[in-house]
Design a protein around this motif. Structure first.
Motif, PDB file in Angstrom:
ATOM      1  N   GLY A  59       0.783  -1.231   0.000  1.00  0.00           N
ATOM      2  CA  GLY A  59       0.000   0.000   0.000  1.00  0.00           C
ATOM      3  C   GLY A  59       0.810   1.275   0.000  1.00  0.00           C
ATOM      4  N   ALA A  60       2.157   1.155   0.011  1.00  0.00           N
ATOM      5  CA  ALA A  60       2.971   2.371   0.061  1.00  0.00           C
ATOM      6  C   ALA A  60       2.781   3.201  -1.212  1.00  0.00           C
ATOM      7  N   ILE A  61       2.872   2.539  -2.337  1.00  0.00           N
ATOM      8  CA  ILE A  61       2.766   3.289  -3.601  1.00  0.00           C
ATOM      9  C   ILE A  61       1.358   3.874  -3.739  1.00  0.00           C
ATOM     10  N   ASN A 142       7.559  -4.180   4.831  1.00  0.00           N
ATOM     11  CA  ASN A 142       7.230  -3.957   3.417  1.00  0.00           C
ATOM     12  C   ASN A 142       8.526  -4.104   2.629  1.00  0.00           C
ATOM     13  N   ASP A 145      10.724  -0.235  -1.220  1.00  0.00           N
ATOM     14  CA  ASP A 145      10.465   0.208  -2.600  1.00  0.00           C
ATOM     15  C   ASP A 145      11.195   1.508  -2.959  1.00  0.00           C
ATOM     16  N   ASP A 156       6.775  -8.615  -5.146  1.00  0.00           N
ATOM     17  CA  ASP A 156       5.395  -8.636  -4.664  1.00  0.00           C
ATOM     18  C   ASP A 156       5.416  -9.087  -3.209  1.00  0.00           C
ATOM     19  N   ASN A 157       4.428  -8.614  -2.473  1.00  0.00           N
ATOM     20  CA  ASN A 157       4.444  -8.869  -1.027  1.00  0.00           C
ATOM     21  C   ASN A 157       3.920 -10.248  -0.642  1.00  0.00           C
ATOM     22  N   THR A 219      -0.212  -5.876  -6.782  1.00  0.00           N
ATOM     23  CA  THR A 219       0.792  -6.437  -7.693  1.00  0.00           C
ATOM     24  C   THR A 219       0.508  -7.918  -7.903  1.00  0.00           C
TER      25      THR A 219
HETATM   26  N1  GLU Z   1       5.500  -3.029  -1.877  1.00  0.00           N
HETATM   27  C1  GLU Z   1       4.420  -2.489  -2.657  1.00  0.00           C
HETATM   28  C2  GLU Z   1       3.763  -1.311  -1.936  1.00  0.00           C
HETATM   29  O1  GLU Z   1       3.847  -1.201  -0.744  1.00  0.00           O
HETATM   30  C3  GLU Z   1       3.347  -3.498  -2.943  1.00  0.00           C
HETATM   31  C4  GLU Z   1       3.759  -4.809  -3.513  1.00  0.00           C
HETATM   32  C5  GLU Z   1       2.530  -5.708  -3.716  1.00  0.00           C
HETATM   33  O2  GLU Z   1       1.443  -5.167  -4.042  1.00  0.00           O
HETATM   34  O3  GLU Z   1       2.630  -6.912  -3.543  1.00  0.00           O
HETATM   35  O4  GLU Z   1       3.111  -0.491  -2.551  1.00  0.00           O
END
Ligand code: GLU
Length: 269
Positions: A59-61, A142, A145, A156-157, A219
């Protein structure tokens, strides 16, 4: 009921992974605060009940896009890195606020593949996570990124959470999804598609069912969840996919109610 589900009741060390599609409203991409608050309350309560929780959050992006009013995910790596740098802070601010309301302390851990590439790197990451747990706090993990580029990215997480669960010797990995679990068809297109309760072997049929899809926000899709299940189960971790939109699901599944799809750990490992 299988013993793997029965054993969930007594699981002590649990990794919980939440994806962007659970954290954000599908229509607007903005954070779903109602859902986040309920989720954190459940996690805080599990912690109060004596569980050790490691929380892997995406959710960071998406949070960065929100903050800046960016509607379409940019294509360039630096732009995504910048959005992640901005959004990770936004996410942690919200987590800090909600977890603090329930008396919990959190610690941020950002990893890339470099932190899990060999036993030495894994040991350093493990020591950090272990120390946070020993302090009675909840690690919020996380991918890093803001600095990750393709060469060092896990990507991907789902896979990240499985790597973390294996690294820290968790008994269970719970992946919260925007669907009830793994179906034997696409439930959006096929009314006869049935939820699979338990997957004891990840064979080519399971891989075919999982396909390659993903949502607009996240993702992963089922494909990366099946990859994660392979990593988890072969490292002694039982994995579950459950619906993150259903309030109370975490508590239910950890009380051994039949919720979602379970991938029991491989006994030989
Ligand atoms: N690490 C990415 C983020 O925090 C997400 C990766 C994922 O959606 O799996 O936005």
């Amino acid at each position: 009921m299988g013993t793997a589900r029965e054993n969930l009741k007594s699981a002590r060390r649990i990794v919980i992974k939440v994806g962007t599609s659970t954290l954000a409203h599908a229509d607007t991409g903005k954070l779903n605060l109602y859902r986040i608050e309920h989720l954190i309350r459940e996690i805080a309560d599990l912690h109060n009940a004596g569980k050790e929780i490691i929380f892997v959050s995406s959710g960071a992006i998406a949070a960065g896009m929100n903050k800046l009013g960016v509607k379409v995910k940019p294509q360039t790596i630096p732009a995504n890195q910048a959005l992640a740098a901005i959004g990770q802070g936004v996410l942690m601010h919200i987590y800090e606020k909600f977890f603090a309301e329930y008396g919990q302390t959190i610690g941020q851990v950002l990893l890339t593949n470099e932190n899990a590439a060999d036993e030495h790197a894994r040991e350093n990451s493990r020591n950090s996570l272990q120390a946070i747990l020993d302090m009675g706090a909840i690690p919020i993990v996380n991918e890093n990124d803001a600095v990750a580029v393709d060469e060092i990215k896990i990507g991907d997480n789902d896979n990240l959470s499985a790597i973390v669960a294996a690294m820290i010797g968790a008994e269970v990995l719970i992946i919260l999804s925007d669907i009830d679990g793994l179906y034997n068809g696409n439930p959006k297109l096929d009314k006869s598609a049935r939820l699979i309760d338990e997957v004891t072997e990840i064979d080519s049929e399971i891989e075919r069912i999982a396909g390659g899809a993903g949502t607009k926000l996240g993702t992963g899709g089922m494909f990366t969840k099946i990859q994660a299940a392979k990593v988890a189960t072969s490292n002694g971790v039982t994995m579950l996919i459950i619906n993150g939109a259903t309030i109370g699901n975490l508590r239910r599944v950890l009380s051994s109610e039949v919720v979602g799809t379970i991938f029991p750990r491989r006994e030989s490992s």
